[in-house]
Design an enzyme around this catalytic site. Structure first.
Site, mmCIF file in Angstrom:
data_model
loop_
_atom_site.group_PDB
_atom_site.id
_atom_site.type_symbol
_atom_site.label_atom_id
_atom_site.label_comp_id
_atom_site.label_asym_id
_atom_site.label_seq_id
_atom_site.Cartn_x
_atom_site.Cartn_y
_atom_site.Cartn_z
ATOM 1 N N LYS A 120 0.804 -1.323 0.092
ATOM 2 C CA LYS A 120 0.007 0.007 -0.053
ATOM 3 C C LYS A 120 0.992 1.351 0.069
ATOM 4 O O LYS A 120 0.799 2.146 -0.882
ATOM 5 C CB LYS A 120 -0.984 0.099 1.299
ATOM 6 C CG LYS A 120 -1.797 1.128 1.291
ATOM 7 C CD LYS A 120 -2.788 0.963 2.557
ATOM 8 C CE LYS A 120 -3.436 2.324 2.651
ATOM 9 N NZ LYS A 120 -4.252 2.305 4.066
ATOM 10 N N GLU A 155 10.658 -4.804 4.378
ATOM 11 C CA GLU A 155 10.623 -6.330 3.880
ATOM 12 C C GLU A 155 10.168 -6.534 2.176
ATOM 13 O O GLU A 155 10.917 -7.021 1.575
ATOM 14 C CB GLU A 155 9.535 -7.149 4.561
ATOM 15 C CG GLU A 155 9.845 -7.251 6.090
ATOM 16 C CD GLU A 155 9.240 -6.238 7.064
ATOM 17 O OE1 GLU A 155 9.236 -5.245 6.550
ATOM 18 O OE2 GLU A 155 9.043 -6.352 8.116
ATOM 19 N N GLY A 182 -4.601 -1.830 5.373
ATOM 20 C CA GLY A 182 -4.013 -2.810 4.900
ATOM 21 C C GLY A 182 -4.507 -4.324 5.209
ATOM 22 O O GLY A 182 -4.529 -5.028 4.290
ATOM 23 N N ARG A 183 -4.840 -4.290 6.455
ATOM 24 C CA ARG A 183 -5.395 -5.563 6.801
ATOM 25 C C ARG A 183 -6.916 -6.052 6.472
ATOM 26 O O ARG A 183 -7.369 -7.088 6.787
ATOM 27 C CB ARG A 183 -5.361 -5.736 8.453
ATOM 28 C CG ARG A 183 -6.021 -4.720 9.103
ATOM 29 C CD ARG A 183 -5.381 -4.721 10.596
ATOM 30 N NE ARG A 183 -5.945 -3.502 11.500
ATOM 31 C CZ ARG A 183 -5.265 -2.415 11.505
ATOM 32 N NH1 ARG A 183 -4.195 -2.219 10.694
ATOM 33 N NH2 ARG A 183 -5.547 -1.278 12.288
ATOM 34 N N GLU A 234 -3.840 -6.105 15.440
ATOM 35 C CA GLU A 234 -3.602 -4.868 14.929
ATOM 36 C C GLU A 234 -4.524 -3.725 14.964
ATOM 37 O O GLU A 234 -4.302 -2.693 15.200
ATOM 38 C CB GLU A 234 -2.961 -5.193 13.411
ATOM 39 C CG GLU A 234 -2.136 -4.033 12.961
ATOM 40 C CD GLU A 234 -1.185 -4.571 11.706
ATOM 41 O OE1 GLU A 234 -0.303 -4.829 11.716
ATOM 42 O OE2 GLU A 234 -1.805 -3.909 10.585
ATOM 43 N N HIS A 255 -5.081 -32.826 19.397
ATOM 44 C CA HIS A 255 -3.659 -33.538 19.594
ATOM 45 C C HIS A 255 -2.763 -32.729 20.019
ATOM 46 O O HIS A 255 -1.466 -33.115 20.172
ATOM 47 C CB HIS A 255 -3.330 -34.600 18.803
ATOM 48 C CG HIS A 255 -4.455 -35.642 18.371
ATOM 49 N ND1 HIS A 255 -4.687 -36.696 18.867
ATOM 50 C CD2 HIS A 255 -5.273 -35.380 17.457
ATOM 51 C CE1 HIS A 255 -5.685 -37.298 18.391
ATOM 52 N NE2 HIS A 255 -6.171 -36.540 17.563
ATOM 53 N N LYS A 279 9.842 -0.779 13.562
ATOM 54 C CA LYS A 279 10.148 -0.296 12.144
ATOM 55 C C LYS A 279 11.542 0.745 12.314
ATOM 56 O O LYS A 279 12.460 0.379 11.575
ATOM 57 C CB LYS A 279 9.030 0.179 11.513
ATOM 58 C CG LYS A 279 8.178 -0.886 10.639
ATOM 59 C CD LYS A 279 7.312 0.034 9.718
ATOM 60 C CE LYS A 279 6.012 -1.066 9.422
ATOM 61 N NZ LYS A 279 5.014 -0.310 8.692
HETATM 62 O O1 F6P Z 1 2.224 -4.227 10.121
HETATM 63 C C1 F6P Z 1 2.012 -2.889 9.593
HETATM 64 C C2 F6P Z 1 1.456 -2.725 8.246
HETATM 65 O O2 F6P Z 1 1.552 -1.210 8.078
HETATM 66 C C3 F6P Z 1 0.221 -3.439 8.170
HETATM 67 O O3 F6P Z 1 -0.759 -2.711 8.595
HETATM 68 C C4 F6P Z 1 0.070 -3.712 6.569
HETATM 69 O O4 F6P Z 1 -0.768 -4.394 6.149
HETATM 70 C C5 F6P Z 1 1.999 -3.978 6.503
HETATM 71 O O5 F6P Z 1 2.555 -3.169 7.185
HETATM 72 C C6 F6P Z 1 2.341 -3.810 5.016
HETATM 73 O O6 F6P Z 1 2.217 -2.389 4.464
HETATM 74 P P1 F6P Z 1 2.298 -2.095 3.020
HETATM 75 O O7 F6P Z 1 1.144 -2.740 2.278
HETATM 76 O O8 F6P Z 1 2.346 -0.521 2.958
HETATM 77 O O9 F6P Z 1 3.569 -2.668 2.559
#
Ligand code: F6P
Length: 547
Positions: free
Chosen positions: A209, A215, A269-270, A355, A386, A514
């Site tokens: 987003k 990452e 995002g979520r 979150e 189990h 972060k």
């Molecule tokens: O974990 C924090 C967060 O901001 C989430 O809310 C989001 O889904 C994720 O990082 C990834 O963010 P982006 O889509 O901006 O890479």
């Protein structure tokens, strides 16, 4: 209109619930069933292909009424309206919260800053459809003219968990494309994935987003470098697409403008798998299945918006969760799908729930004085039986659990299905009933043990029972029913956030980690470890010595 800002503990209902729980605490579910022959009918909801039984909860009619009173005192109805109308209810980020608009129908009108967003939503859906059909149909080809065989989704958090969970859950409906997910900044993740790939026939979907996430950008860069070992720069345009709100950053990364699928600030995002973030879902299941997923969610939205609260599935589930969290002091909830397909479901929900509602400052900016977000965990049954069920049955903690099952087996293996569903049903019954000391004695004496042996072992075999569960029984796992199920939990999250008077749609807590990771990375690169506490310095030295 802003969201109401009512401290729930100041409501009349809250105080009544605090008194009421003292009466209920000592009542066993077995007594509640014995005293009301209609209990199962009174505390269950039949809706479309869903049967939701919440009668195995430690509640009475009075509990239900008081919880509904609480919902009304915190103005839940008005809050739901504000959300669906596109008002700026994510106040800390000054945004509307409109994942529901992504699955609305074409004739709906949803306004953000005076503009109806539905035509734009459908324009992007049209692009997803065309792109999907061209990739799946082999019309769109890679740099050397070959059709795609593999799709790699590069993203993390909401840009990974939703698509990964849906693709895995609906693998029965998958087409021929192999789908892979790269999320962790751990280089072993990306390397494990690319070692199986042929760049010539692989399509990369970078999903972020913000397009600033460490990452995702690291993984995308590594993959681009690996790809460029085989092909020239101009091949990127044929193999890389991106989903983002940050068009400038995507272009700066080298992705062709025509290969960017937009999303919008009003999609969290979520909650974003319904947007172009779900491109990988569409690619791997086909566009029609993706549409069915959205349709299911839309049906749940209608139910949530229109059904009176006493029969409203997400509202009832949310109120029960508040009941245990705030009045029984339960700390966690288990999600147990009796379907191996839903292997990733609890992991997916962890982000959505924790979150969103892992907050300790209320909507007035004050520290809360009561518990908020529940801890979510779980694994599919029967495997989990189990693994951790022992603790739910006989441990000291109260763990309300959602049991999710599907009546039909997708492969039609009735023998296995009957066994699976017997376990699904048996566990909720056992958790409720437990086993009394007398029952244990009888069982042991029937097995021929001596009196001495019986009295020694009997205490260990007693189960108190009285463990609450919801049964969410669905006719069949389909894209549509999965869409309903996901949306059901999304709305549950919303209701809980409203009751707890917190903002559910920001995630500032994630930012601190972060920032710190960035500064430590600099320290590692500069070989400068002195500006930390001694514990952190030692850990850094260990890394330096051994990496
Ligand atoms: O974990 C924090 C967060 O901001 C989430 O809310 C989001 O889904 C994720 O990082 C990834 O963010 P982006 O889509 O901006 O890479």
């Amino acid at each position: 209109m802003a969201l109401p800002k009512i401290n729930p503990t100041t409501t009349k209902a809250w105080k009544k619930l605090q008194e009421h729980v003292r009466k209920i605490e000592d009542v066993h579910l077995k007594e509640l069933f014995a005293s009301d022959s209609k209990r199962a009918d009174n505390f269950s909801i039949n809706w479309q292909d869903f049967y939701v039984d919440y009668s195995k909860n430690r509640i009475t009619n009075e509990t239900k009424e008081l919880l509904l009173e609480l919902a009304s005192e915190v103005h839940l109805e008005e809050a739901i309206k504000s959300c669906f109308l596109g008002e700026v209810i994510n106040e800390t980020e000054q945004r509307a919260v409109l994942h529901t608009a992504l699955r609305a129908s074409i004739n709906d009108k949803v306004y953000v800053e005076g503009e109806n967003v539905i035509p734009e939503v459908f324009r992007v859906k049209g692009r997803i459809k065309d792109f999907t059909n061209e990739v799946v149909g082999g019309i769109l080809k890679g740099h050397t003219g070959k059709s795609f065989t593999d799709v790699v989704n590069i993203g993390i958090g909401g840009s990974d968990l939703g698509p990964a969970m849906v693709v895995d859950s609906l693998q029965f409906y998958k087409n021929h494309l192999n789908t892979h997910f790269v999320s962790n900044v751990d280089g072993d993740h990306v390397n494990e994935v690319i070692k199986k790939l042929n760049p010539e026939t692989t399509l990369f979907v970078i999903v972020s987003k913000t397009f600033t996430t460490q990452e995702t950008l690291s993984n995308a860069t590594t993959i681009r470098e690996w790809f460029l070992e085989s092909f020239p720069d101009d091949a990127i345009a044929k193999h890389f697409v991106a989903v983002s709100t940050n068009i400038d950053k995507v272009k700066a990364f080298g992705i062709d403008e025509n290969n960017i699928f937009p999303m919008w600030d009003w999609v969290g995002g979520r909650f974003s798998l319904w947007s172009a973030v779900g491109l990988t879902i569409s690619l791997s299941l086909g566009y029609d299945n993706y549409e069915q997923l959205l349709l299911g969610a839309h049906k749940m939205d209608q139910h949530f918006k229109e059904e009176p609260f006493e029969n409203n599935i997400p509202v009832q589930l949310a109120l029960l969760s508040v009941w245990y969290n705030n009045f029984f002091k339960a700390e966690s909830e288990a999600i147990i799908p009796y379907s191996q397909y839903l292997n990733q479901f609890a992991t997916y929900l962890q982000q959505g729930i924790m979150e969103s509602n892992g907050k300790s400052v209320d909507r007035n900016g004050d520290q809360v004085t009561y518990q908020t977000g529940t801890i979510i965990w779980g694994e599919p049954g029967t495997n989990s039986q189990h693994a951790f069920f022992q603790l739910i049955h006989q441990g000291t903690k109260l763990i309300p659990a959602d049991f999710i099952g599907f009546a039909k087996s997708l492969h039609g293996n009735q023998e296995h299905q009957d066994k699976l569903i017997s376990n699904f049903i048996a566990q909720t019954e056992a958790l409720m009933n437990g086993k009394t000391y007398d029952e244990v004695l009888k069982e042991l004496s029937d097995s021929g043990l001596s009196q001495e042996e019986i009295s020694k072992i009997a205490p260990f075999k007693v189960f108190n029972g009285n463990k609450p569960t919801n049964t969410i029984f669905i006719e069949k796992l389909t894209p549509e029913s999965l869409g309903k199920l996901i949306a059901m939990y999304e709305h549950k999250i919303f209701v809980q956030g409203i009751i707890w008077n917190i903002f559910s749609f920001d995630q500032f807590g994630v930012e601190l980690g972060k920032q710190l990771a960035k500064s430590i990375l600099q320290d590692i690169k500069n070989n400068r470890f002195t500006n930390h506490d001694t514990s952190t310095t030692n850990i850094l030295n260990f890394y330096k010595k051994n990496s």
